[in-house]
Structure formats: structure tokens, C-alpha cells
Enzyme design. Structure first.
Site, PDB file in Angstrom:
ATOM      1  N   ARG A 170     -10.993 -70.896 -27.852  1.00  0.00           N
ATOM      2  CA  ARG A 170     -10.955 -69.663 -28.374  1.00  0.00           C
ATOM      3  C   ARG A 170     -11.053 -68.680 -27.336  1.00  0.00           C
ATOM      4  O   ARG A 170     -12.180 -67.524 -26.873  1.00  0.00           O
ATOM      5  CB  ARG A 170     -12.291 -69.626 -29.510  1.00  0.00           C
ATOM      6  CG  ARG A 170     -13.063 -70.052 -30.098  1.00  0.00           C
ATOM      7  CD  ARG A 170     -11.732 -70.337 -31.118  1.00  0.00           C
ATOM      8  NE  ARG A 170     -11.941 -71.342 -32.471  1.00  0.00           N
ATOM      9  CZ  ARG A 170     -11.569 -72.165 -32.464  1.00  0.00           C
ATOM     10  NH1 ARG A 170     -10.489 -72.394 -30.657  1.00  0.00           N
ATOM     11  NH2 ARG A 170     -11.701 -73.466 -33.092  1.00  0.00           N
ATOM     12  N   SER A 219     -15.306 -68.331 -38.884  1.00  0.00           N
ATOM     13  CA  SER A 219     -17.006 -68.778 -37.639  1.00  0.00           C
ATOM     14  C   SER A 219     -17.565 -67.360 -36.875  1.00  0.00           C
ATOM     15  O   SER A 219     -16.859 -66.829 -36.685  1.00  0.00           O
ATOM     16  CB  SER A 219     -16.079 -69.963 -36.807  1.00  0.00           C
ATOM     17  OG  SER A 219     -15.881 -70.658 -36.987  1.00  0.00           O
ATOM     18  N   GLU A 290     -18.228 -64.793 -31.596  1.00  0.00           N
ATOM     19  CA  GLU A 290     -16.261 -65.956 -31.795  1.00  0.00           C
ATOM     20  C   GLU A 290     -16.032 -64.981 -32.222  1.00  0.00           C
ATOM     21  O   GLU A 290     -15.142 -64.329 -32.185  1.00  0.00           O
ATOM     22  CB  GLU A 290     -16.325 -66.818 -32.712  1.00  0.00           C
ATOM     23  CG  GLU A 290     -15.088 -67.266 -33.104  1.00  0.00           C
ATOM     24  CD  GLU A 290     -14.672 -68.445 -33.132  1.00  0.00           C
ATOM     25  OE1 GLU A 290     -15.409 -69.853 -32.730  1.00  0.00           O
ATOM     26  OE2 GLU A 290     -13.741 -69.185 -34.037  1.00  0.00           O
TER      27      GLU A 290
HETATM   28  C1  LIG Z   1     -12.662 -69.032 -43.322  1.00  0.00           C
HETATM   29  C2  LIG Z   1     -12.046 -68.320 -42.417  1.00  0.00           C
HETATM   30  C3  LIG Z   1     -11.794 -69.250 -41.875  1.00  0.00           C
HETATM   31  C4  LIG Z   1     -11.408 -69.727 -40.428  1.00  0.00           C
HETATM   32  N1  LIG Z   1     -10.876 -70.756 -39.518  1.00  0.00           N
HETATM   33  C5  LIG Z   1     -10.924 -70.455 -38.481  1.00  0.00           C
HETATM   34  C6  LIG Z   1     -10.746 -71.993 -38.071  1.00  0.00           C
HETATM   35  O1  LIG Z   1     -10.135 -72.804 -38.301  1.00  0.00           O
HETATM   36  N2  LIG Z   1     -10.186 -72.144 -36.987  1.00  0.00           N
HETATM   37  C7  LIG Z   1     -10.205 -70.487 -36.047  1.00  0.00           C
HETATM   38  O2  LIG Z   1     -10.243 -70.435 -35.362  1.00  0.00           O
HETATM   39  N3  LIG Z   1     -10.378 -69.809 -36.652  1.00  0.00           N
HETATM   40  C8  LIG Z   1     -10.927 -69.989 -38.001  1.00  0.00           C
HETATM   41  N4  LIG Z   1     -10.986 -68.448 -38.575  1.00  0.00           N
HETATM   42  C9  LIG Z   1     -10.792 -67.267 -37.362  1.00  0.00           C
HETATM   43  C10 LIG Z   1      -9.387 -66.556 -37.598  1.00  0.00           C
HETATM   44  O3  LIG Z   1      -8.725 -67.096 -38.949  1.00  0.00           O
HETATM   45  C11 LIG Z   1      -8.581 -66.607 -36.535  1.00  0.00           C
HETATM   46  O4  LIG Z   1      -9.565 -66.690 -34.792  1.00  0.00           O
HETATM   47  C12 LIG Z   1      -7.242 -66.126 -36.667  1.00  0.00           C
HETATM   48  O5  LIG Z   1      -6.612 -66.681 -35.188  1.00  0.00           O
HETATM   49  C13 LIG Z   1      -7.294 -64.371 -36.131  1.00  0.00           C
HETATM   50  O6  LIG Z   1      -6.109 -64.371 -36.943  1.00  0.00           O
HETATM   51  P1  LIG Z   1      -5.815 -62.678 -36.852  1.00  0.00           P
HETATM   52  O7  LIG Z   1      -4.215 -62.630 -36.855  1.00  0.00           O
HETATM   53  O8  LIG Z   1      -6.542 -62.816 -38.429  1.00  0.00           O
HETATM   54  O9  LIG Z   1      -6.338 -61.168 -35.746  1.00  0.00           O
HETATM   55  P2  LIG Z   1      -7.270 -60.671 -36.125  1.00  0.00           P
HETATM   56  O10 LIG Z   1      -8.740 -61.440 -37.201  1.00  0.00           O
HETATM   57  O11 LIG Z   1      -6.658 -59.511 -36.767  1.00  0.00           O
HETATM   58  O12 LIG Z   1      -8.397 -60.486 -34.727  1.00  0.00           O
HETATM   59  C14 LIG Z   1      -8.761 -61.378 -33.495  1.00  0.00           C
HETATM   60  C15 LIG Z   1      -8.884 -60.999 -32.341  1.00  0.00           C
HETATM   61  O13 LIG Z   1      -7.487 -61.126 -32.347  1.00  0.00           O
HETATM   62  C16 LIG Z   1      -6.478 -59.913 -31.356  1.00  0.00           C
HETATM   63  N5  LIG Z   1      -5.039 -59.465 -32.091  1.00  0.00           N
HETATM   64  C17 LIG Z   1      -4.985 -60.248 -33.198  1.00  0.00           C
HETATM   65  N6  LIG Z   1      -3.045 -59.641 -33.135  1.00  0.00           N
HETATM   66  C18 LIG Z   1      -2.537 -59.699 -32.165  1.00  0.00           C
HETATM   67  C19 LIG Z   1      -1.390 -59.508 -31.538  1.00  0.00           C
HETATM   68  N7  LIG Z   1      -0.878 -59.539 -31.890  1.00  0.00           N
HETATM   69  N8  LIG Z   1      -1.559 -59.674 -30.016  1.00  0.00           N
HETATM   70  C20 LIG Z   1      -2.987 -59.427 -29.644  1.00  0.00           C
HETATM   71  N9  LIG Z   1      -4.134 -59.189 -30.026  1.00  0.00           N
HETATM   72  C21 LIG Z   1      -4.288 -59.687 -31.440  1.00  0.00           C
HETATM   73  C22 LIG Z   1      -6.956 -58.481 -31.748  1.00  0.00           C
HETATM   74  O14 LIG Z   1      -7.120 -57.825 -31.415  1.00  0.00           O
HETATM   75  C23 LIG Z   1      -8.973 -59.392 -32.191  1.00  0.00           C
HETATM   76  O15 LIG Z   1      -9.331 -58.782 -31.193  1.00  0.00           O
HETATM   77  C24 LIG Z   1     -11.379 -68.581 -39.768  1.00  0.00           C
HETATM   78  C25 LIG Z   1     -11.930 -66.941 -40.922  1.00  0.00           C
HETATM   79  C26 LIG Z   1     -11.348 -67.308 -41.651  1.00  0.00           C
HETATM   80  C27 LIG Z   1     -11.987 -65.356 -42.518  1.00  0.00           C
END
Ligand SMILES: Cc1cc2nc3c(=O)[nH]c(=O)nc-3n(C[C@H](O)[C@H](O)[C@H](O)COP(=O)(O)OP(=O)(O)OC[C@H]3O[C@@H](n4cnc5c(N)ncnc54)[C@H](O)[C@@H]3O)c2cc1C
Length: 306
Positions: A170, A219, A290
Site C-alpha cells: 500500500r 480497508s 490505510e
Molecule cells: C468494497 C471495497 C473493497 C476494497 N478492497 C480492496 C482490496 O482488496 N485491495 C486494495 O488494495 N484496496 C481495496 N479497496 C480500496 C481501494 O479500492 C483501493 O485503494 C483503490 O486502489 C483506490 O483507487 P481509487 O481510484 O478509488 O483511489 P481513491 O480512493 O480515489 O484515492 C486513493 C488515493 O489515491 C490517490 N489517487 C487516486 N487516483 C490517482 C491518480 N490518478 N494519480 C495519483 N493519485 C491518485 C488519491 O489522491 C488518494 O490519495 C477497497 C475499497 C472498497 C470500497
């Protein structure tokens, strides 16, 4: 007939867009500004404008790992769209805009007979958010499949190799203001039916252990360096179902917080503080969060928990 020039991205800035609309947990007040750049040029223009205004920039993907303050966030929130959220196949590579949803990437990979991304089926984020968080599940993560990413930041736009991204648990080398505009995934030829079968199996496993169709931010805490993961540890602390205001710790998986009924960020923080306090008291473990906090939100240091 000559077409009119596109309105410039700065002129298209929106204000007062609530983070509750941009995050999976559905919590958070308005961002000072909100923009949806479609191209690298628009993104660069926005970043330059924000720098001139001394306005911090935060990219939000699907907002699936974010908790934002109820009072709002004094930043420019950027969500990548258009070409910055598109997906193409190039031989055995999948080239995705930073804002491309994982579900779309996986669908395109399967249709092209390319495997390797199956583990991402239950991660509801984007290609760029996955780089930032080094998203992972079932023993695999972005570091296994990312070849390189185009990062747009203060110094302009540049490709960074997987090693330069320094992806760990992470963790990535990205710093505040860096935007992942494009990601190249190196995949492997695989039968589409096999991919479909593995994804179905992983989804079944996920449904058996995690809250489904609930508003969460994934998480809450990273797994500590301990025999117990964060979920089982908080379960053993008796926290499943524990509630504060409109939020509760999932009765299904204790490392998830659900927005059950109009939860606020304060409700979620209260649960996070209680969880850290109990893990510290019962196991001597300081749980590290996280979820990314946006705005004026802070967890008390572990030694000073209420
Ligand atoms: C039901 C559920 C299950 C999940 N299961 C998992 C799992 O199994 N494993 C896991 O790792 N995560 C899991 N997650 C967490 C999440 O989906 C991941 O961390 C995912 O990678 C975040 O992506 P996002 O595009 O939604 O980022 P966001 O949540 O929108 O942002 C997260 C971070 O990334 C940054 N960010 C987003 N996009 C960019 C970009 N293009 N450039 C630079 N920075 C950026 C944001 O500024 C922030 O700091 C889960 C979430 C949910 C709701």
C-alpha cells in the site's frame, strides 16, 4: 465550418461539489474547486493554474479509499476523464488512463485474452489510484503487473518505470500533487473462459467475507506485523457491529466501516479511534491507517487515545 474552441479547463472549474458524491463511502463536504480534465494538456494547464493560486491539488479516482472532512476540503479536486480514463490494448499490454476503472480494464483484458489482472476484480478503484496505493488482493498487487506510469507533477510529465515507482505494501513513491495520467500494464495471454472462471471464484470468496452493497472506503487499517490481520484483530477486540452515529464497524469484516445512515466523517473517525485504542490495549499494536484522509481530519496518536 470551423468548430468552436473547447472552453478552457479553468473556465470549466466547478465549485462546491461535495466529496460525498465523489467517494464510495458517501461522506464529505464540498471541495473548493472540482475539475475533470480529459487530456494531459488540460491536466498540465490545471496544475499550473493551481500552483499560481497556491491551491493544493488532490486527484480522486473512484474515491474508494478516501474519507473527507464534513466541513469540506480547501483544495482543487481533480477526477480524470476522457482520454485520461480510456483503455487500449497494445499487444500483450493494456494501456489505461489513470482514471480508468479497474472493472473496465479487467473487462478489456479478458476480451483480449490477457490475464494477470484477475485479482483486481474486487478492488473498486482506478488504474491510477491503484498505482498510488499499490492496490492488491489475494497475494498479488499492482507491482506484479505495472510496467510503467506517466506521472504529471510539478516537474512536468514523465514516464516512471515500476522500479522508480517503488511499489510496496500500500505504498508508492508518489508525492502530493503527482498525478498518474497513464499506466501501462504488462499482461500475459490467457484463455478468456479461464479468466472469467477465476474472477467468479474470487468474487464468491469476497462475498463470503466482506460487506457487499454497503457504503465503505475499503480497508480502514493496514495489516500490522502480527499473526493476526487487522480484521481478525479488531474482531477479537469485540468490535464487529460497534456503532457511532450513522457509522458502524461491519458485522461481516471488522476492518471495514459502513455508512449505515447519514454517517459523518466524525462518526467514522470515532470508530477508527476506538479500534486503534482497543488494538493497542489488547495487543500492543499501533494500527496504521490505510484510508486516505482529506481535509481537517486527524486520528489521535496511539499513546493518547481517549
Ligand atoms: C468494497 C471495497 C473493497 C476494497 N478492497 C480492496 C482490496 O482488496 N485491495 C486494495 O488494495 N484496496 C481495496 N479497496 C480500496 C481501494 O479500492 C483501493 O485503494 C483503490 O486502489 C483506490 O483507487 P481509487 O481510484 O478509488 O483511489 P481513491 O480512493 O480515489 O484515492 C486513493 C488515493 O489515491 C490517490 N489517487 C487516486 N487516483 C490517482 C491518480 N490518478 N494519480 C495519483 N493519485 C491518485 C488519491 O489522491 C488518494 O490519495 C477497497 C475499497 C472498497 C470500497
Amino acid at each position: 465550418m470551423t468548430s468552436l474552441p473547447q472552453a478552457d479547463i479553468v473556465a470549466r472549474l466547478e465549485s462546491d461539489v461535495p466529496l460525498a458524491r465523489l467517494t464510495t463511502v458517501g461522506i464529505g463536504g464540498p471541495a473548493r474547486g472540482f475539475a475533470r480534465p480529459d487530456t494531459v494538456a488540460e491536466l498540465e494547464q490545471l496544475l499550473a493554474w493551481a500552483r499560481d493560486q497556491a491551491l493544493p491539488v488532490v486527484v480522486v479516482g473512484l474515491g474508494s479509499n478516501v474519507l473527507a472532512a464534513d466541513s469540506g476540503v480547501d483544495v482543487l479536486v481533480v477526477r480524470l476523464s476522457g482520454l485520461l480514463a480510456s483503455v487500449e490494448i497494445d499487444g500483450s499490454r493494456l494501456v489505461a488512463g489513470g482514471g480508468a476503472p479497474n472493472a473496465v480494464c479487467l473487462h478489456r483484458a479478458r476480451a483480449a485474452g490477457l490475464g494477470g489482472m484477475e485479482f483486481a476484480c474486487a478492488i473498486p478503484g482506478t488504474a491510477g489510484g491503484g498505482v498510488r496505493m499499490n492496490a492488491g488482493a489475494y497475494g498479488r498487487d499492482w507491482s506484479d503487473i505495472v510496467e510503467k506510469a506517466l506521472i504529471v507533477g510539478r516537474a512536468g510529465a514523465a514516464w516512471h518505470s515500476r522500479d522508480e515507482l517503488d511499489l510496496g505494501y500500500r505504498h508508492s513513491a508518489l508525492t502530493a500533487g503527482d498525478v498518474v495520467a497513464r499506466v501501462v500494464f504488462q499482461l500475459v495471454p490467457r484463455d478468456s473462459a479461464e479468466i472469467r472462471r477465476d474472477v467468479a471464484e474470487l468474487n464468491t470468496r469476497r462475498k463470503a467475507t466482506q460487506p457487499i452493497n454497503r457504503r465503505t472506503f475499503g480497508s480502514v487499517f493496514k495489516n500490522p506485523d502480527h499473526a493476526l490481520g487487522a480484521g481478525p484483530m479488531l474482531d477479537a477486540c469485540g468490535l464487529k457491529g460497534h456503532a457511532a452515529g450513522g457509522a458502524r464497524i461491519s458485522p461481516r469484516h471488522a476492518n471495514f466501516i459502513e455508512n449505515v445512515d447519514g454517517a459523518t466523517a466524525s462518526d467514522a473517525l470515532e470508530l477508527m479511534s476506538e479500534a486503534r485504542k482497543r488494538a493497542f490495549e489488547q495487543y500492543g499494536v499501533v494500527l496504521e491507517r490505510e484510508v486516505e484522509l482529506l481535509g481537517d481530519l486527524e486520528l489521535p496518536p496511539a499513546g493518547e487515545l481517549p
